[in-house]
Design an enzyme around this catalytic site. Sequence first.
Site, PDB file in Angstrom:
ATOM      1  N   LYS A 141       0.850  -1.187   0.000  1.00 56.66           N
ATOM      2  CA  LYS A 141       0.000   0.000   0.000  1.00 56.66           C
ATOM      3  C   LYS A 141       0.891   1.244   0.000  1.00 56.66           C
ATOM      4  CE  LYS A 141      -3.822   1.679   2.982  1.00 56.66           C
ATOM      5  NZ  LYS A 141      -4.557   1.302   4.222  1.00 56.66           N
ATOM      6  N   SER A 222      -9.174   1.159   3.469  1.00 61.59           N
ATOM      7  CA  SER A 222      -8.393   1.975   2.559  1.00 61.59           C
ATOM      8  C   SER A 222      -7.328   1.207   1.785  1.00 61.59           C
ATOM      9  CB  SER A 222      -7.733   3.111   3.344  1.00 61.59           C
ATOM     10  OG  SER A 222      -6.853   2.605   4.350  1.00 61.59           O
ATOM     11  N   SER A 246      -9.504  -1.372   7.412  1.00 62.66           N
ATOM     12  CA  SER A 246      -8.833  -1.132   6.132  1.00 62.66           C
ATOM     13  C   SER A 246      -8.092  -2.320   5.546  1.00 62.66           C
ATOM     14  CB  SER A 246      -7.878   0.060   6.258  1.00 62.66           C
ATOM     15  OG  SER A 246      -8.605   1.255   6.391  1.00 62.66           O
TER      16      SER A 246
END
Length: 583
Positions: A141, A222, A246
């Site tokens: 990420k 996320s 997330s």
Amino acid sequence: MKLQLLFLTLAQLAKHGLAIPLLQSSKTTTNSTLVASQEVNFTTYVYPDTNSTNIFPMPKCQNITLEDATIDQLQNYMENGILTSTDIVHCYLDRYLQVNPYVNGILQLNPDVLTIASELDDERANGIIRGPLHGIPFIVKDNFATKDKMDTTAGSYALLGSIVPRDAYVVKQLREAGAVLFGHATLSEWADMRSNDYSEGYSARGGQSRCPFNLTVNPGGSSSGSAISVASNMIAFALGTETDGSIIDPAMRNGVVGLKPTVGLTSRYGVIPESEHQDTTGPIARTVRDAVYVFQSMWGIDENDIYTLNQTGKTPEDGDYMKFLSNKTSLEGARFGLPWKRLWQNAKADEIDRLLEVVKQIEEAGAIVYNNTNFYNLDVISNDGWNWELGSVNESEYTVVKVDFYNNIKSYLSEVKNTEIHSLEDIVEYNNKYMGTEGGKPNIVPAFSSGQDGFLASLEWGGVKNETYWQAVEYVRRTSQDEGIDYALNYTDPKTNDSFILNGLLVPSGTSITYQQAAKAGYPMITLPIGVKTNGRPFGLGIMHSAWQEPQLIKYGSAIEDLLQYKAKPKFYEYVAKNVPVW
């Protein structure tokens, strides 16, 4: 910096053997010449089916199809000389070029990925194999710092060109384990901290990422791109972060496995932070076994993250989590609870039948499932869905996160070079200055409907840890742990009056208020894919447990996975979708 990275990426793709189209110079060819030279085709174009597993067939890799290939399968190919790590990287590059323009899961390629793979191939040729991740490509990420030619930006242009001091600790661990860093994944900008009304999976730098099962819907976040890329077969595994949902949410929505560890079991050092009380790092993978391979190389004490000191004496003596992997026979005699009130009763209408069918299968495999193993304090679980502002200011999870973020982002940015962004105030100012891109005000950028109200709320607190803050910290901890998950796990059978600790709480991971409880507690959770909704988007079954109980999640997560033998393939419904926001 951005142009330099573009040229580096193009150079690597050229080395990959892919033709790179050049822009036509207007000085040598006029538009009229181009038009005159074209043949007009009056045949009506027939668009391919937009809801089929055949839309983007996986390219062959030395006559092998790597679709859904596990880490063990990839290692087998390399051990037997069928494929090299370099071959596998080439194959994932082919897949990236095929599907990433549609799903947008990968934000940036590592210009050195082929060099790294080649070096690891040389090690293998010389008899050096670092472990099960040797030569396996992965992505992180875009809030994991990587000390290389890639930018770490949390999806924001504000940090583009900045230079991080070092790899995030868990990235360093994975590199040392022999994994090949392929690139950075897209994400919800600033890991969902900046806005309260936004398009999940969107960032100014990365654009809108999309679920490969249905490109019109919310892909979860996320850690959106991490889950999307694994589900789309662009990568073997990915790293995500979680403050509240997330990892679990995007893994669930994209039909893959997400493992969210206990806060303090994996280091957060070098990760763009939110809250020290809830932040954690974990793997997103195709199978539980793959997730545990990755987790095995991530966990451990890091002197730069004091929360990791809490794991002392609470992890396996031999340090081996792989030994807890099991099969369906382990379900015989296992005892699980269903927290029905608030959690199961709010399961989605197009998920509940399949969820209960899976629970029945678990029972038929020999497990005992107890219904109504409820939390003691139900007032902290909203009937209206995920809400981190629930409760008064001295009871709210959001109070804790707002204060923590203000202080933590300043600390993180203090070590970042080549940037004028050093504080939350600087980020807010940047977003206001570049309004058309970063949408500092509401309703300027469609994906950021509320502008940057999350940042402004944190700014208003100014990082002050006053009595109200500490009351909120204590309240959130007590109601999610002692009066929440731990209360539900400590069960007394009303028929026998026997008291015991359950082997886990089975929960519908598609219900946001479930993973929120594990997030607030800082407790571990795993999600397994079990079905698809009426709109084609996957959903899952979760298992929650108390702190440091990853062995239980691994044992029973792998057992249920073996029992179900479930795998959904993306159908890329509406693969040309461009809607923003997504819901």
